[in-house]
Write an enzyme that holds these catalytic residues in place. Structure first.
Site, mmCIF file in Angstrom:
data_model
loop_
_atom_site.group_PDB
_atom_site.id
_atom_site.type_symbol
_atom_site.label_atom_id
_atom_site.label_comp_id
_atom_site.label_asym_id
_atom_site.label_seq_id
_atom_site.Cartn_x
_atom_site.Cartn_y
_atom_site.Cartn_z
ATOM 1 N N THR A 43 100.812 60.558 2.401
ATOM 2 C CA THR A 43 100.053 60.451 3.641
ATOM 3 C C THR A 43 99.648 58.994 3.831
ATOM 4 O O THR A 43 98.922 58.442 3.005
ATOM 5 C CB THR A 43 98.806 61.341 3.596
ATOM 6 O OG1 THR A 43 99.206 62.696 3.361
ATOM 7 C CG2 THR A 43 98.026 61.256 4.891
ATOM 8 N N LYS A 47 101.270 64.247 10.194
ATOM 9 C CA LYS A 47 100.663 64.577 8.898
ATOM 10 C C LYS A 47 99.154 64.350 8.938
ATOM 11 O O LYS A 47 98.386 65.112 8.345
ATOM 12 C CB LYS A 47 101.295 63.728 7.797
ATOM 13 C CG LYS A 47 100.739 64.018 6.382
ATOM 14 C CD LYS A 47 100.996 65.434 5.952
ATOM 15 C CE LYS A 47 100.397 65.765 4.574
ATOM 16 N NZ LYS A 47 101.001 65.022 3.458
ATOM 17 N N LYS A 57 90.880 59.932 0.373
ATOM 18 C CA LYS A 57 91.971 59.099 0.883
ATOM 19 C C LYS A 57 92.501 59.637 2.218
ATOM 20 O O LYS A 57 92.552 58.912 3.219
ATOM 21 C CB LYS A 57 93.110 59.035 -0.134
ATOM 22 C CG LYS A 57 94.356 58.304 0.373
ATOM 23 C CD LYS A 57 95.493 58.389 -0.604
ATOM 24 C CE LYS A 57 96.173 59.733 -0.647
ATOM 25 N NZ LYS A 57 97.053 59.958 0.550
#
Length: 298
Positions: free
Chosen positions: A96, A172, A240
């Site tokens: 990602t 995503k 993250k």
């Protein structure tokens, strides 16, 4: 047609991807900072050899590392693989990352004569090992063609989202917004139910058949019920990934308050020493604050 592929990053997702590519009949190399993972993959039929020695013969490189920084290091760092690849080889990156980063990597690969497929993945470690991932991919038609053997071996569904890198990573980010919020919401609902005498087993039995269910609820609640927090996807993934979502939202001047609230819960879990545990361990934050005992608590 058989190809020669290297999978770089043999974590819970990357290992399953490597297994699926190998099972698809392709010469497959697996690389990881953990030599035990490399040795295990070779014992299962993976090919051996230093990456620098075999890179020039590769048709595809699949990069399944943690983040943009690691992805760039694999591709263009001191021992970066891209300069060693033959013209026409393809790189598929699965972490990602921000869409702008994917576009930058695509441009740099193109300068080296290498195709680039922006190819974030979803489905978890089990589907990775079964070759049944969903891949949100974008890139040129040439990149898709070069990546087809890998895609066929690893994916149940390949979403072709555009002819330029970045679109896959944008999708995503949308998925990760929902996934992170859903995990946190599951943990909140499960522990809220406990305050009202609803046992976790009963919660899963009933809510999984009701409108409040989600894929993440059905997948993660069993981890809590079993008291098993061995990481399939760790808590530390979410600061993250949700951080990336919020960075994108900020650049778009878009408010994302649910994402921000979920991020705070994962940060609390990580700060409590739970970062390496399965992301279902975010429930422990709720349980601690409410004075609850989750299954498996001593």
């Amino acid at each position: 047609m058989a190809s020669s592929t290297a999978v770089i990053g043999l974590g819970s997702m990357g290992y399953g991807i490597a297994q699926s590519v190998l099972r698809g009949g392709h010469t497959t190399y697996g690389y990881d900072i953990n030599p035990d993972s490399e040795a295990r993959f070779r014992s299962e039929g993976g090919s051996g050899g230093a990456l620098g020695d075999i890179a020039g013969a590769l048709d595809a490189v699949v990069v399944v590392v943690l983040n943009a920084e690691q992805t760039e290091a694999v591709l263009f760092g001191t021992d970066g693989v891209v300069p060693k690849l033959k013209p026409g080889a393809v790189v598929l990156t699965c972490a990602t990352v921000p869409p702008a980063f994917a576009r930058e990597m695509s441009a740099r690969c193109g300068q080296a004569g290498v195709h680039y497929l922006d190819a974030p993945i979803s489905g978890g470690s089990v589907k990775a090992a079964q070759g049944q991932l969903s891949i949100m991919a974008s890139g040129t038609s040439e990149a898709f063609a070069a990546a087809k053997p890998v895609l066929d071996a690893t994916a149940e569904t390949v979403f072709e989202l555009g002819d330029a890198a970045g679109a896959g990573s944008a999708m995503k980010a949308v998925n990760q917004l929902l996934a992170g919020v859903h995990i946190a919401a599951m943990a909140e609902a499960l522990t809220f139910g406990m305050t009202q005498g609803v046992e976790p087993e009963q919660f899963l039995e009933v809510i999984s058949k009701c409108a409040g269910s989600s894929w993440m609820l059905e997948n993660r609640a069993p981890h809590i019920i079993a008291g098993d927090y061995a990481p399939h996807s760790s808590v530390d993934i979410w600061p993250k990934d949700l951080g990336i979502v919020l960075d994108i939202a900020k650049s778009a001047r878009f408010g994302a308050p649910l994402t921000a609230a979920a991020l705070q819960q994962f940060l609390a879990a990580s700060g409590s020493g739970l970062g390496g545990e399965d992301d279902a361990a975010v429930a422990k934050v709720y349980a601690r604050n409410a004075g609850l005992r989750l299954p498996g608590d001593a």
